[in-house]
Enzyme design. Structure first.
Site, PDB file in Angstrom:
ATOM      1  N   ASP A  80    -123.033 -35.499  -7.191  1.00 44.64           N
ATOM      2  CA  ASP A  80    -122.655 -34.535  -8.220  1.00 44.64           C
ATOM      3  C   ASP A  80    -123.508 -34.702  -9.472  1.00 44.64           C
ATOM      4  OD1 ASP A  80    -121.438 -32.774  -9.897  1.00 44.64           O
ATOM      5  OD2 ASP A  80    -119.459 -33.687  -9.835  1.00 44.64           O
ATOM      6  N   ASP A 112    -125.575 -27.814 -11.987  1.00 44.63           N
ATOM      7  CA  ASP A 112    -124.414 -28.582 -11.551  1.00 44.63           C
ATOM      8  C   ASP A 112    -124.150 -28.432 -10.051  1.00 44.63           C
ATOM      9  OD1 ASP A 112    -121.917 -29.754 -11.297  1.00 44.63           O
ATOM     10  OD2 ASP A 112    -120.859 -28.074 -12.211  1.00 44.63           O
TER      11      ASP A 112
END
Length: 508
Positions: free
Chosen positions: A288, A101
């Site tokens: 992201d 992430d």
């Protein structure tokens, strides 16, 4: 635990990526294969932020909130796939599936000392007593979620990624995971690839230690996502470089403008080749890997959803503003009133010197620092007015008549996203939908309908969902766009830590 780190753990954790390690392709490179798994109805509960909660957590981050409070965030998912992958913790390595992430910076996995949370029994648990390289830390850690929470403590141990072994890595052993969210999730934990500035407990991220310990030849990592659901391979992350077989041409690089997120400046957003005007002067964006959709300001997302025929929930506040104040707003714009002042002049917002804000301003107290920061209280009428100004500006630039403009704004009100952010489209209409393009580094990055529409299910039961969801972050931090997997699936993405830049090239 600072709210800043918690916000980012969740902004991305929310769902996605999955990987399985594979042998390094070249010296100094570690290749990790991404695997994709279909999401059933239970898994769809497991990982998406609502628009309102994304707004709240990013608003607090933008205002510099700190202290030991945690942001309250609901994790839900309306994607048709999760990406997850395998790492090892300890010696010998104990296997865990994690989300890789770029929107958070901590590593956490369930602990064997998690006794009272059912979620822990559905996932692999770290056993410190079985690792010869374990080092006790004990510093407490806690993260509060809207549908549950994670609490535990920091420990140190070796972390294995492919052929690499990161020594003395600080991570969180989660001893409490109440709620449904993590019980049904297909991943065990999260491995953050963001900057240390947003790390909970100021723990050194795994990526930083990979660089410090000389485990890779170049301080770069890259993502390739395979968006073809029928293929067995979900994608790939390469630590230490990139795989040229996964992209076409050269990457367009833009500098990181603020460390924390991988944040950069983005230019105009175009619908079917025409400017929306909202970001013509520039917007902030983040790449992201932990967000499945593409999020942006409500005003532009609503325009996009109107153009693609996405049906959301009717906003009564929006329609009320148009019916009661529409002509007055239009008149002020025709009189060349500064757009940022229009909503304050009609009495729906106040003006803080640079832009309109809700008339309801309150203080957010930072207990840790002992000082206050200005916070914004949500006001639907003010928000609706500011959206109407953006829409009217765009229509006036196209020399539309006043009657056509007011009718069009009413249509946009009908397209405002539902409270959970999702907007459905007719699967049979993809051929008539426009391309959407984003200007990055002076180059237009185009998304075709089949790339930004997410199809869930098959045959007559199939549903098509807009890949665009609304999220409003005020200046100076915003307007902010989150370029998640919808974008990164089309464009191979390079995170260049050494030169503090992000690069995009067409995926192959």
């Amino acid at each position: 635990m600072g709210t800043r780190g918690v916000a980012l753990v969740l902004l991305a954790a929310v769902l996605l990526q999955a990987l399985l390690p594979a042998p390094a392709a070249a010296e100094g490179l570690v290749r990790v294969t991404l695997k994709k798994q279909p999401v059933d109805q239970n898994n769809r509960v497991a990982a998406r932020l609502s628009a309102e909660e994304r707004h709240r957590l990013l608003l607090r981050h933008a205002l510099g909130s700190g202290g030991d409070d945690s942001d309250v965030i609901a994790l839900k998912n309306y994607m048709n796939a999760q990406y997850f992958g395998e790492i090892g913790v300890g010696t010998p390595a104990q296997k865990f599936t994690v989300i890789f992430d770029t929107g958070s910076s901590n590593l956490w996995v369930p602990s064997s000392k998690c006794y009272l949370s059912i979620a822990c029994y559905f996932h692999s648990r770290y056993k410190s007593g079985q690792s010869s390289t374990y080092k006790k830390n004990g510093k407490p850690a806690a993260i509060q979620y809207g549908t549950g929470s994670i609490a535990g403590f920091f420990s140190e141990d070796s972390v294995t990624l492919g052929d690499l072994v990161v020594k003395d890595q600080e991570f969180i052993e989660a001893t409490k995971e109440p709620g449904l969210t993590f019980m049904v999730a297909k991943f065990d934990g999260i491995l953050g690839l963001g900057f240390q500035e947003i790390s909970v407990g100021n723990a050194t991220p795994v990526w930083y230690n990979m660089v410090k310990q000389g485990l890779i030849s170049d301080p770069v990592f890259s993502f390739w996502f395979n968006r073809h659901a029928d293929d067995g391979e979900g994608g790939e992350i390469v630590f230490g470089g990139m795989d040229s077989s996964h992209y076409k041409g050269d990457h367009t690089y833009v500098p990181v403008t603020q460390k924390g997120y991988w944040q950069f400046n983005m230019g105009d957003v175009l619908v079917d080749g025409k400017s929306t005007g909202f970001c013509a002067g520039g917007c902030a964006a983040i790449a992201d890997s932990g967000t499945s959709l593409l999020a942006g300001p409500t005003a532009i997302i609503t325009e996009i959803n109107e153009k693609i025929g996405a049906a959301g929930v009717v906003s009564q506040e929006c329609k009320t503003v148009v019916s009661q104040y529409g002509q007055q707003i239009l008149d002020l714009l025709l009189e060349e009133t500064q757009p940022a002042k229009v909503c304050s002049q009609v009495g729906l917002c106040t003006f803080d010197g640079s832009h309109g804000v809700s008339a309801g301003i309150r203080s957010v107290v930072d207990d840790e620092a002992g000082k206050s920061n200005g916070g914004l209280k949500s006001d639907p009428m003010c928000n609706a007015c500011e959206m109407a100004v953006v829409w009217m500006q765009n229509q006036l630039a196209q020399n539309k008549t006043q009657e056509l403009i007011l009718n069009y704004i009413n249509q946009l009100c009908e397209r405002l996203p539902s409270p959970m952010g999702e907007s459905a489209v007719d699967c049979a209409s993809l051929g008539s939908m426009p391309d959407i393009a984003f200007t990055i580094g002076g180059k237009k990055f185009k998304l075709k309908p089949e790339q930004y529409i997410l199809k869930v299910g098959e045959g007559q039961a199939a549903q098509c969902i807009s890949g665009f969801t609304a999220m409003d972050i005020p200046p100076p931090r915003g307007p902010l766009w989150i370029l998640g997997d919808v974008f990164m699936g089309v464009y191979h993405t390079v995170f260049d830590y050494g030169n503090l830049r992000v690069g995009f090239a067409e995926s192959a």
